[in-house]
Write a protein that holds these residues in place. Structure first.
Motif, PDB file in Angstrom:
ATOM      1  N   GLN A 146       0.825  -1.219   0.243  1.00 56.13           N
ATOM      2  CA  GLN A 146      -0.112   0.218   0.169  1.00 56.13           C
ATOM      3  C   GLN A 146       0.648   0.824  -0.128  1.00 56.13           C
ATOM      4  OE1 GLN A 146      -2.585  -0.072   3.360  1.00 56.13           O
ATOM      5  NE2 GLN A 146      -4.537  -1.528   1.738  1.00 56.13           N
ATOM      6  N   GLY A 147       0.675   1.861  -1.173  1.00 55.70           N
ATOM      7  CA  GLY A 147       0.906   3.145  -0.944  1.00 55.70           C
ATOM      8  C   GLY A 147       2.487   3.280  -1.584  1.00 55.70           C
ATOM      9  N   LYS A 148       3.155   2.237  -2.589  1.00 53.57           N
ATOM     10  CA  LYS A 148       4.585   2.114  -2.676  1.00 53.57           C
ATOM     11  C   LYS A 148       3.878   1.028  -4.474  1.00 53.57           C
ATOM     12  CE  LYS A 148       6.213   0.201   1.025  1.00 53.57           C
ATOM     13  NZ  LYS A 148       5.384   0.000   2.171  1.00 53.57           N
ATOM     14  N   PRO A 149       3.981   2.631  -5.176  1.00 50.07           N
ATOM     15  CA  PRO A 149       3.220   1.906  -6.462  1.00 50.07           C
ATOM     16  C   PRO A 149       4.485   1.272  -7.424  1.00 50.07           C
ATOM     17  CG  PRO A 149       3.968   4.275  -6.529  1.00 50.07           C
ATOM     18  CD  PRO A 149       3.472   4.302  -4.495  1.00 50.07           C
ATOM     19  N   ASN A 150       6.084   2.231  -6.669  1.00 52.43           N
ATOM     20  CA  ASN A 150       6.987   1.028  -7.651  1.00 52.43           C
ATOM     21  C   ASN A 150       7.460   0.316  -7.050  1.00 52.43           C
ATOM     22  OD1 ASN A 150       7.094   3.687  -9.560  1.00 52.43           O
ATOM     23  ND2 ASN A 150       7.970   4.429  -7.881  1.00 52.43           N
ATOM     24  N   SER A 151       6.918  -0.508  -7.008  1.00 49.07           N
ATOM     25  CA  SER A 151       7.214  -1.748  -5.070  1.00 49.07           C
ATOM     26  C   SER A 151       7.745  -3.025  -6.669  1.00 49.07           C
ATOM     27  CB  SER A 151       6.152  -2.787  -4.150  1.00 49.07           C
ATOM     28  OG  SER A 151       6.735  -3.726  -3.731  1.00 49.07           O
ATOM     29  N   THR A 152       7.946  -3.615  -6.200  1.00 51.14           N
ATOM     30  CA  THR A 152       8.927  -5.303  -7.325  1.00 51.14           C
ATOM     31  C   THR A 152       8.394  -6.342  -7.461  1.00 51.14           C
ATOM     32  OG1 THR A 152      10.861  -5.436  -5.955  1.00 51.14           O
ATOM     33  CG2 THR A 152      11.015  -3.843  -8.574  1.00 51.14           C
ATOM     34  N   ILE A 153       7.332  -6.505  -5.581  1.00 52.14           N
ATOM     35  CA  ILE A 153       6.493  -7.145  -5.390  1.00 52.14           C
ATOM     36  C   ILE A 153       5.476  -7.686  -6.328  1.00 52.14           C
ATOM     37  CG2 ILE A 153       6.047  -8.656  -3.854  1.00 52.14           C
ATOM     38  CD1 ILE A 153       7.422  -7.685  -1.452  1.00 52.14           C
ATOM     39  N   THR A 154       5.902  -8.753  -7.395  1.00 52.48           N
ATOM     40  CA  THR A 154       4.497  -9.143  -8.241  1.00 52.48           C
ATOM     41  C   THR A 154       3.336  -9.871  -7.693  1.00 52.48           C
ATOM     42  OG1 THR A 154       6.495  -8.801 -10.157  1.00 52.48           O
ATOM     43  CG2 THR A 154       4.461  -9.388 -10.255  1.00 52.48           C
ATOM     44  N   GLY A 155       3.857 -11.118  -7.214  1.00 52.49           N
ATOM     45  CA  GLY A 155       3.152 -12.028  -6.114  1.00 52.49           C
ATOM     46  C   GLY A 155       3.518 -13.303  -5.549  1.00 52.49           C
ATOM     47  N   ILE A 156       2.712 -13.713  -5.774  1.00 51.61           N
ATOM     48  CA  ILE A 156       3.271 -15.152  -4.492  1.00 51.61           C
ATOM     49  C   ILE A 156       3.926 -16.240  -5.760  1.00 51.61           C
ATOM     50  CG2 ILE A 156       2.053 -13.917  -2.492  1.00 51.61           C
ATOM     51  CD1 ILE A 156       0.711 -16.446  -3.087  1.00 51.61           C
ATOM     52  N   VAL A 157       5.115 -17.359  -4.796  1.00 50.93           N
ATOM     53  CA  VAL A 157       4.782 -18.312  -5.804  1.00 50.93           C
ATOM     54  C   VAL A 157       4.331 -19.477  -4.839  1.00 50.93           C
ATOM     55  CG1 VAL A 157       6.326 -20.639  -6.662  1.00 50.93           C
ATOM     56  CG2 VAL A 157       6.797 -17.764  -7.505  1.00 50.93           C
ATOM     57  N   LEU A 158       3.713 -20.540  -5.196  1.00 53.91           N
ATOM     58  CA  LEU A 158       3.488 -21.202  -4.112  1.00 53.91           C
ATOM     59  C   LEU A 158       3.848 -22.950  -4.469  1.00 53.91           C
ATOM     60  CD1 LEU A 158      -0.272 -21.021  -4.063  1.00 53.91           C
ATOM     61  CD2 LEU A 158       1.210 -20.647  -2.524  1.00 53.91           C
ATOM     62  N   ASP A 159       5.019 -23.159  -4.129  1.00 55.94           N
ATOM     63  CA  ASP A 159       4.907 -24.525  -3.739  1.00 55.94           C
ATOM     64  C   ASP A 159       4.813 -25.504  -2.939  1.00 55.94           C
ATOM     65  OD1 ASP A 159       6.873 -26.722  -4.464  1.00 55.94           O
ATOM     66  OD2 ASP A 159       8.405 -26.265  -3.715  1.00 55.94           O
ATOM     67  N   ILE A 160       3.708 -26.462  -2.942  1.00 56.70           N
ATOM     68  CA  ILE A 160       3.061 -27.262  -2.573  1.00 56.70           C
ATOM     69  C   ILE A 160       2.921 -29.233  -2.515  1.00 56.70           C
ATOM     70  CG2 ILE A 160       0.548 -27.662  -1.733  1.00 56.70           C
ATOM     71  CD1 ILE A 160      -0.004 -24.681  -1.295  1.00 56.70           C
ATOM     72  N   GLU A 161       3.475 -29.330  -2.413  1.00 57.91           N
ATOM     73  CA  GLU A 161       4.038 -30.869  -3.719  1.00 57.91           C
ATOM     74  C   GLU A 161       3.502 -32.331  -1.984  1.00 57.91           C
ATOM     75  OE1 GLU A 161       8.306 -31.159  -4.688  1.00 57.91           O
ATOM     76  OE2 GLU A 161       8.341 -29.079  -4.056  1.00 57.91           O
ATOM     77  N   PRO A 162       2.484 -32.551  -2.487  1.00 58.69           N
ATOM     78  CA  PRO A 162       1.923 -33.414  -0.868  1.00 58.69           C
ATOM     79  C   PRO A 162       2.549 -34.884  -1.862  1.00 58.69           C
ATOM     80  CG  PRO A 162      -0.047 -32.670  -2.890  1.00 58.69           C
ATOM     81  CD  PRO A 162       1.671 -32.023  -3.107  1.00 58.69           C
ATOM     82  N   THR A 163       2.272 -35.772  -0.433  1.00 58.39           N
ATOM     83  CA  THR A 163       3.011 -36.771  -0.859  1.00 58.39           C
ATOM     84  C   THR A 163       2.828 -38.060  -1.632  1.00 58.39           C
ATOM     85  OG1 THR A 163       3.719 -37.205   1.571  1.00 58.39           O
ATOM     86  CG2 THR A 163       3.605 -39.117   0.105  1.00 58.39           C
ATOM     87  N   GLU A 164       4.235 -39.026  -2.167  1.00 60.43           N
ATOM     88  CA  GLU A 164       3.050 -39.407  -3.806  1.00 60.43           C
ATOM     89  C   GLU A 164       2.384 -40.793  -2.897  1.00 60.43           C
ATOM     90  OE1 GLU A 164       2.393 -38.481  -6.827  1.00 60.43           O
ATOM     91  OE2 GLU A 164       3.592 -36.482  -6.095  1.00 60.43           O
TER      92      GLU A 164
END
Length: 315
Positions: free
Chosen positions: A126-144
């Motif tokens: 909020q209030g940081k229009p130049n922030s480089t934080i673009t999104g999130i990455v999920l790494d969710i790997e259930p047991t096979e």
């Protein structure tokens, strides 16, 4: 693009290049680097940004989670500290993606687990229009092996997360295994899990962990493991990152052929150049796992920088 890459190679071979030349040439490379340990101080931040920037990396998939709440009550470092690396990334023309993930979340709502964490990112931006934080990455790997109902629950979790992120102008990336080819019914269609994931996300990352490019199936190389996902992502007009392992992780991560640890940086560059040439008609990049474990560590066959790393252009 290959003219640009050749120019960089010639400069490096001749030894007559400067930091500014590398930054100018490689600033649009579509490559990512997993960073699981958040830098402890500004010198570590500078080291990370410098090494990544000189190694044709434009996206940092960085762990911002803190088990202790900051002064505003979020499970993040203090906002001022995040802003420091955010500004450094901006100066280097890089973007930050925060990473999260545990299989324990799959069978519960994202509202009760992940959303409270993402709200911290929303508050920071909020209030940081130049922030480089673009999104999130999920790494969710259930047991096979993964049953169909678990896959469906996982996709529902991804959809919930995507809806929240879209409402807050953030994007979603998901790392998925190359063998998630089982077909399940979700969102009104029956198709392989990896296709459902690519449909949902902005930044799909296929974990094609092998230490050789190969050429065609069934040789079990990176090209074979990635081909279906690359072609499907292209049909849906999305870029795709091909995940590559470099850690000293055998045997818990599998057999020796899943990681470039033994082969080192020179072989990594040769094999991934072959992968890039094979997929030259598609928009792919690479996601290296992971920073200083052993990649860009300066240990053994791994230098502090990797300026000869293939440089796919940003889309």
């Amino acid at each position: 693009m290959w003219v640009k890459y050749l120019s960089l190679s010639l400069l490096l071979l001749s030894g007559c290049y400067s930091d500014s030349q590398i930054l100018t040439i490689d600033r649009n490379c579509f490559n990512a680097l997993w960073v699981w340990q958040f830098p402890k101080n500004t010198s570590e931040m500078d080291r990370l940004i410098m090494s990544a920037r000189k190694s044709n990396i434009s996206l940092l998939l960085i762990n911002l989670y803190s088990s202790q709440s900051n002064s505003l009550g979020y499970n993040l470092p203090e906002f001022a500290y995040i802003e420091t690396i955010d500004k450094k990334a901006l100066s280097a023309n890089m973007s930050l993606w925060t990473v999260y993930g545990t299989p324990e979340w799959i069978h519960s709502s994202c509202d009760s687990n992940l959303i409270p964490l993402i709200k911290g990112i929303v508050a920071y931006k909020q209030g940081k229009p130049n922030s480089t934080i673009t999104g999130i990455v999920l790494d969710i790997e259930p047991t096979e092996p993964i049953p169909a109902d678990t896959f469906i629950s996982m996709l529902q979790f991804f959809q919930c997360t995507k809806n929240f992120l879209t409402a807050h102008n953030l994007q979603l990336g998901i790392a998925f295994r190359f063998f998630w080819t089982d077909s399940v019914y979700f969102n009104g269609t029956n198709k392989p899990v990896y296709q459902h994931i690519i449909d949902l996300v902005d930044l799909p990352i296929i974990m094609a962990y092998r230490d050789f490019a190969g050429s065609q199936c069934p040789d079990n190389g990176i090209i074979c493991l990635s081909e279906q996902a690359v072609e499907y992502a292209s049909r849906t007009q999305k870029p795709l990152l091909i995940g590559i392992e470099t850690m000293n992780c055998v045997p818990y991560c599998g057999d020796e052929h899943v990681t470039f640890y033994e082969e080192g940086q020179q072989v990594l560059n040769q094999e991934l150049t072959n992968v890039y040439k094979h997929f030259s008609n598609f928009h792919i990049g690479f996601a290296i796992h992971s920073y200083q474990q052993e990649y860009l560590s300066g240990n053994g066959k791994w230098q502090f920088i990797n300026p000869k790393f293939p440089c796919p252009p940003m889309w």
